[in-house]
Every structure is written in structure tokens, then in C-alpha cells.
Motif scaffolding. Structure first.
Motif, short mmCIF file in Angstrom:
data_model
loop_
_atom_site.label_atom_id
_atom_site.label_comp_id
_atom_site.label_asym_id
_atom_site.label_seq_id
_atom_site.Cartn_x
_atom_site.Cartn_y
_atom_site.Cartn_z
N TYR A 101 -12.09 4.58 11.65
CA TYR A 101 -13.44 4.08 10.63
C TYR A 101 -14.62 3.92 11.19
N GLY A 109 -6.46 -4.06 6.24
CA GLY A 109 -6.68 -4.44 4.56
C GLY A 109 -8.01 -4.83 4.49
N GLU A 139 -14.51 -1.59 2.49
CA GLU A 139 -15.15 -0.20 2.05
C GLU A 139 -15.12 0.02 0.53
N THR A 140 -14.28 -0.86 -0.16
CA THR A 140 -13.96 -0.82 -1.57
C THR A 140 -15.14 -1.31 -2.27
N ILE A 165 -10.31 -1.79 4.08
CA ILE A 165 -10.10 -1.28 3.05
C ILE A 165 -11.05 -2.05 1.89
N PHE A 171 -8.34 5.04 0.92
CA PHE A 171 -7.74 3.73 0.43
C PHE A 171 -8.69 3.10 -0.48
N ALA A 172 -10.20 3.15 -0.09
CA ALA A 172 -11.18 2.77 -1.10
C ALA A 172 -11.22 3.27 -2.05
N LEU A 228 0.75 -1.00 -0.14
CA LEU A 228 -0.07 -0.16 0.18
C LEU A 228 1.02 1.41 -0.06
N CYS A 240 -7.85 2.93 11.29
CA CYS A 240 -8.78 1.80 11.99
C CYS A 240 -9.45 2.08 12.84
N ILE A 271 -9.50 4.75 5.87
CA ILE A 271 -10.09 3.82 5.05
C ILE A 271 -10.61 4.24 4.00
N GLU A 272 -11.71 5.28 4.05
CA GLU A 272 -12.24 5.67 2.83
C GLU A 272 -11.33 6.12 1.65
#
Length: 267
Positions: free
Chosen positions: A194, A99, A105-106, A102, A75-76, A58, A191, A72-73
Motif C-alpha cells: 500500500y 483494517g 483509504e475508505t 482499509i 477493500f476500500a 472481511l 499492507c 487495500i484499495e
């Protein structure tokens, strides 16, 4: 394999085979302060059995260019750019710990890009012990040892490793120690911060696997069982005698569970 994503160089291991975007893709997403090497005992099987594999570093982690993303958003929203750079239309996402958030959320934000979702060492909220966060913010080495002591069950910390000559606890400590302390601290923070887990779970359309260690004290399987009803299509695979770092503690069993869910086979 090197990719350019959002103007930055990103490294991804391919399991020992050249990446072919025409094959079904499996993208592995590591946890906080780790890199692609945590998947070394799982990715090779998929690469040699009809899949194309990307085990990511990452941004800001491993060999990938920084800076690390701050939520996290974020990364998504970065993940579809990664898939575009690799010429992947849809992929199975396999995420561990941070992960897993991530990946979740993705899948919630971009359902058309995710075929299946495998979440290892997962729960939400993924709260971080305040004392651990304080140690991480201070940058002291103690946080590296403490994190690994919590990740790996005591029985699995010494001996019994299936890879000759390797030392799971020592190797994991060295891996986390290589990560910049500011990335470790930021990973804990994102983390803990989130808060979209409940909404994301309801939005996920694809089949989901949750893989939990029976003795995981960081993402308790007891908490995971309470989440299962919130997914549209989910299964829970529990690994006996295993902690949070199941890819190293129970590599064969972890691979068998992933094979069963992703490839429909345990052969």
C-alpha cells in the motif's frame, strides 16, 4: 448478522443487540488473519449505548465467504457496498492494523460515507519484515507464533488478563492459526504494497483518532507522531505499556479512548 455484499455472504457481529440502521453506526475492521472476535470487549458497550455496531469478518476471513481481496484499495471500494447492504448512509470506521489502512483509504475515497475515523495500530508505510513475509509465503506454523510474539508485549503475554480464564497470547495464536495461510501471506503483502497513505491522509475530511501502543514494535508510535501534522483534524491517544494488540492487552483503556472520541464520553 449476515449480509450479502457484491454477491458474497459477509458476517458481522452486532455487539449483542439487533442492528438498527437508524442509529449512529460504528463499523469495526479487523487486522490481518483475524476476525470480528478481536473487538469483543469494545463492541458491546457501543451496542448498548445508542449505537449500531458491525464488527466485520472481511472477505475470506472468519465466517465470511471468500476470496480475500487483493489490495487495500479493493477493500476500500468494497466498504461502501457493505454500508449499502446494511442500509448505512454514514458510519464511524474503527480499524486495526491492516483494517486501519482499509478505513483510511475508505475515508479518503468516500468522504461522504465516513463520519469519524479511529485508527488503531496504524502507520504508513506499513512495511512488513521480508523474513516474516517469506515465512508467511512458505505456510509454516512458525509465522503464526512469530507474528503474535511481535504483536503482544512480553509483559502482557503471560498473566494479568482482565478476562478470567483467558490467555491472550494463546488465544491470539489460535485465532491467527485458524486463518488460511494464503490469506495471512496476502494480508502482509497488501499492507506492504500500500503506497497511497500520504495522499489518503491529506484527502481525509473527517475527525481522526490515532490510538497507539507505547511499546508497539510493528507500528511504532514514534513514526505516528510524525504523521499527525498531515491530517486536517487528528488526535493521538497513547496507551502506556501496550503493544500492537491493544484491544486485548489494554481492553478497558482502548474502550475508554474510543468512547471519548466517538461518543464524547468516558462514563
Amino acid at each position: 448478522m449476515w449480509l450479502e455484499v457484491a454477491g458474497k455472504r459477509v458476517f458481522a457481529a452486532t455487539g449483542g443487540k439487533d442492528f438498527d440502521p437508524a442509529k449512529p453506526a460504528v463499523v469495526f475492521i479487523h487486522g490481518n488473519a483475524c476476525d470480528h472476535t478481536v473487538w469483543a470487549l469494545q463492541t458491546r458497550w457501543f451496542a448498548y449505548h445508542g449505537f449500531s455496531v458491525l464488527a466485520l469478518d472481511l472477505p475470506g476471513n472468519g465466517r465470511s465467504e471468500g476470496p480475500m481481496l487483493t489490495s487495500i484499495e479493493a477493500f476500500a471500494d468494497w466498504m461502501p457496498k457493505l454500508l449499502d447492504a446494511a442500509q448505512i448512509k454514514t458510519a464511524t470506521l474503527v480499524g486495526h492494523s491492516m483494517g486501519a489502512l482499509i478505513a483510511l483509504e475508505t475515508a479518503a475515497r468516500y468522504p461522504e460515507r465516513v463520519a469519524k475515523l479511529s485508527l488503531l495500530g496504524f502507520t504508513y508505510p506499513m512495511a512488513v519484515n521480508p523474513e516474516l513475509q517469506k515465512l508467511a509465503d512458505s505456510g509454516v506454523y512458525t509465522v503464526v507464533e512469530l507474528m503474535n510474539d511481535w504483536m503482544i508485549t512480553k509483559k502482557n503475554q503471560i498473566g494479568g488478563n482482565k478476562v478470567p480464564g483467558s490467555y491472550l497470547l494463546g488465544g491470539s495464536i489460535r485465532l491467527v492459526d485458524r486463518a488460511p495461510r494464503e490469506c495471512l501471506a496476502l494480508g502482509f503483502r497488501i499492507c506492504n504494497d500500500y503506497s497511497n497513505g500520504a495522499e489518503a491522509v491529506k484527502a481525509v475530511q473527517c475527525p481522526v483518532q490515532i490510538l497507539s501502543g507505547e511499546r508497539d514494535i510493528m507500528t511504532s508510535p514514534r513514526a505516528v507522531r510524525g504523521l499527525m501534522k498531515d491530517f486536517k483534524d487528528a488526535r493521538l491517544d497513547l496507551l502506556p505499556g501496550c503493544g500492537h494488540l491493544m484491544m486485548g492487552e489494554r481492553p478497558d483503556e482502548t474502550l475508554d479512548a474510543l468512547k471519548s472520541f466517538i461518543a464524547g464520553s468516558v462514563k
